[in-house]
Scaffold this active site. Structure first.
Site, short mmCIF file in Angstrom:
data_model
loop_
_atom_site.label_atom_id
_atom_site.label_comp_id
_atom_site.label_asym_id
_atom_site.label_seq_id
_atom_site.Cartn_x
_atom_site.Cartn_y
_atom_site.Cartn_z
N HIS A 53 0.89 -1.23 -0.08
CA HIS A 53 -0.06 -0.11 -0.02
C HIS A 53 0.81 1.32 -0.08
O HIS A 53 0.57 2.28 0.31
CB HIS A 53 -0.97 -0.16 1.32
CG HIS A 53 -1.70 -1.26 1.18
ND1 HIS A 53 -2.95 -1.29 0.68
CD2 HIS A 53 -1.53 -2.20 1.83
CE1 HIS A 53 -3.52 -2.40 1.03
NE2 HIS A 53 -2.57 -3.05 1.77
N SER A 79 14.51 21.20 -17.64
CA SER A 79 13.45 21.87 -17.70
C SER A 79 13.73 23.21 -18.40
O SER A 79 15.09 23.73 -18.47
CB SER A 79 13.03 22.32 -16.33
OG SER A 79 11.84 23.25 -16.43
N LYS A 111 16.12 21.26 -12.74
CA LYS A 111 15.50 20.06 -12.68
C LYS A 111 16.37 18.73 -13.52
O LYS A 111 17.04 19.40 -14.45
CB LYS A 111 14.25 20.24 -13.50
CG LYS A 111 13.00 21.07 -12.70
CD LYS A 111 12.86 20.49 -11.50
CE LYS A 111 11.86 19.05 -11.78
NZ LYS A 111 10.69 19.33 -12.48
N GLU A 125 9.17 7.94 -17.40
CA GLU A 125 7.62 8.41 -17.54
C GLU A 125 7.11 7.98 -18.87
O GLU A 125 6.02 7.65 -19.01
CB GLU A 125 7.68 9.89 -17.35
CG GLU A 125 7.88 10.49 -15.96
CD GLU A 125 8.18 11.77 -15.86
OE1 GLU A 125 8.15 12.51 -14.80
OE2 GLU A 125 8.25 12.64 -16.81
#
Length: 477
Positions: free
Chosen positions: A163, A284, A290, A297
């Site tokens: 979980h 970025s 970043k 992804e």
């Protein structure tokens, strides 16, 4: 075929008085999609020529000319000098047009005893069996990258989660290896799928077979198949194997998505377990600091595309009457796309995993947090003869007392333990360590470092066998 049909290169037309409308031709054309089947169409045409030769339909001389010209076409296609032509309806039309232009009437004789219906089913199966082997090799590459990291971090303790909450300490090598096992199932599915698709449809003709005495079994063997589809109607209309391949691809995508999600978490500032190599990250356009896990992804994102390809193909197949229907022109785009997306993402994920830098101190720091050793207390009590129901309740009480005292389980006093349950003697502290907790779980599938090393050794053997399977060519072009 009438002269109009003959000059257009179409493989049909004798009963038509006029050419098809331009919009009709545009709708029918699939050459841009199925041109990738060209090597397979040439290979099965060569096998068909030899079958016609054995049956006496072609002389040895004519067969030799056809085979030589087909070899030239294969070379030109491989080099890129022969490209798709908008004049051709599909790959079968394209190959026959080339034969007609180079050999005249002889080029049209290869059409005897076969149909585009059994041709495309054969080409498609051959192509997909090859691509399955390529995917297996790429999956094995990702598995090896994961195994390298797993072997490096067998003794490193990490929080195990259920979980997404701290559960029990585990070996980080064990965590990484779970993905190797999932991918091994994907490979097993592809190999199992290949057993079912290794039947040749060639010889089924349009739907009823041929009367020319062609030996389909010999042709099947030449093309790397194990046998012939036993029902000619089923041979040209069946696309179970295409849908099943898309399912296999979707499951691979789901497993890559889950791996990608963990990479996103592990490399986040909040987790801080690992850092991405510069070569496998992006920045970025506005925030200079970043470092984004784009590969991970995209692996998540492409899983949705792979699932969509499966559902789209199933929708095409639903309710189709037997035998061949033109709807089946839509079977290739989703399958081709599934292959293409996996060929893109698998090497990228392999590179990311291989260069991922884990931070051992950060990973191990949280291994015992969240009272992750509570199960060890319960199991210790069981070994003292306490029924698990009562042991579970006592361990839960230990957690509650530790939370009330704002301390960890091992920081409870002997008095605290004995007040919770008389069987909780000071010896319980023997299991209140991360290394002890891990080492105690030494079953076949457990997280003890010794068990994990055995599991990783077994995986090496599985991967080596799968790599050997994937590297075996079915047909030499």
């Amino acid at each position: 075929m009438d002269s109009a049909a003959g000059s257009s290169g179409r493989l049909w037309g004798g009963r038509f008085a006029t050419d098809p409308a331009r919009a009709m031709e545009d709708l029918s054309r699939s050459i841009e999609v199925d041109f990738r089947l060209a090597p397979y169409d040439i290979a099965q045409t060569c096998a068909h020529v030899r079958a016609l030769q054995r049956a006496g339909v072609l002389t040895d001389h004519d067969a030799g000319l056809l085979l030589s010209t087909l070899a030239d076409l294969a070379t030109e296609i491989a080099s890129g000098s022969l490209q798709p032509d908008a004049r051709d309806e599909d790959i079968h039309t394209a190959i026959e047009r080339q034969l007609l232009e180079r050999l005249g009437e002889l080029g049209g004789r290869v059409r005897a005893g076969r149909s585009r219906n059994d041709q495309v089913a054969t080409d498609f199966r051959m192509y997909l069996r090859d691509q399955a082997r390529l995917l297996v090799v790429l999956i094995c590459g990702l598995q090896r990258a994961l195994l390298e990291q797993a072997n490096r971090h067998v003794d490193l303790s990490a929080p195990g989660f259920t979980h997404l909450q701290h559960a029990q300490p585990v070996s980080l090598g064990h965590e990484l290896a779970k993905h190797v096992h999932a991918l091994a199932r994907d490979v097993d599915r592809l190999r199992d799928w290949d057993d079912r698709v290794a039947q040749s449809p060639l010889g089924a003709g349009a739907l009823a077979g041929t009367s020319l005495g062609l030996d389909s079994s010999v042709v099947a063997q030449e093309l790397g198949f194990e046998g012939v589809v036993p029902n000619s109607i089923d041979a040209v209309s069946d696309r179970d194997w295409a849908a099943e391949f898309c399912f296999c691809a979707a499951m691979i995508g789901i497993h890559l998505s889950r791996l990608g999600e963990e990479i996103v978490l592990w490399t986040s500032t909040e987790f801080g377990w690992a850092s991405l190599d510069d070569a496998w990250a992006t920045g970025s356009s506005i925030m200079p600091q970043k470092k984004n896990p784009d590969v991970a992804e995209l692996a998540r994102g492409k899983s949705g595309r792979l699932i969509g390809n499966l559902t789209g193909l199933l929708a095409v197949l639903k309710g189709l009457p037997f035998a061949y229907n033109r709807d089946l022109q839509e079977d290739k785009p989703p399958v081709f796309d599934s292959v293409d997306q996996l060929v893109l993402i698998l090497p990228a994920l392999s590179g990311l995993i291989r260069t991922l830098e884990f931070h051992p101190e950060t990973v191990s720091a949280g291994a015992a947090h969240g009272h992750a050793l509570a199960t060890d207390i319960a199991e210790w009590l069981v070994r003292q003869g306490v029924p698990f129901r009562l042991a579970h309740e006592a361990a839960g009480t230990c957690v509650r007392v530790a939370e009330q005292n704002s301390c960890q389980l091992w920081e409870l006093t002997d008095a605290d333990f004995s007040a919770i349950h008389p069987a909780l003697t000071p010896q319980v502290r023997e299991v209140l360590s991360v290394t002890g907790s891990m080492a105690a779980r030494d079953g076949v599938s457990g997280t003890a470092p010794a068990a994990v090393r055995r599991q990783l050794t077994a995986l090496q053997t599985v991967i080596s066998n799968d790599e050997a399977w994937g590297a075996r060519p079915l047909v030499t072009f």
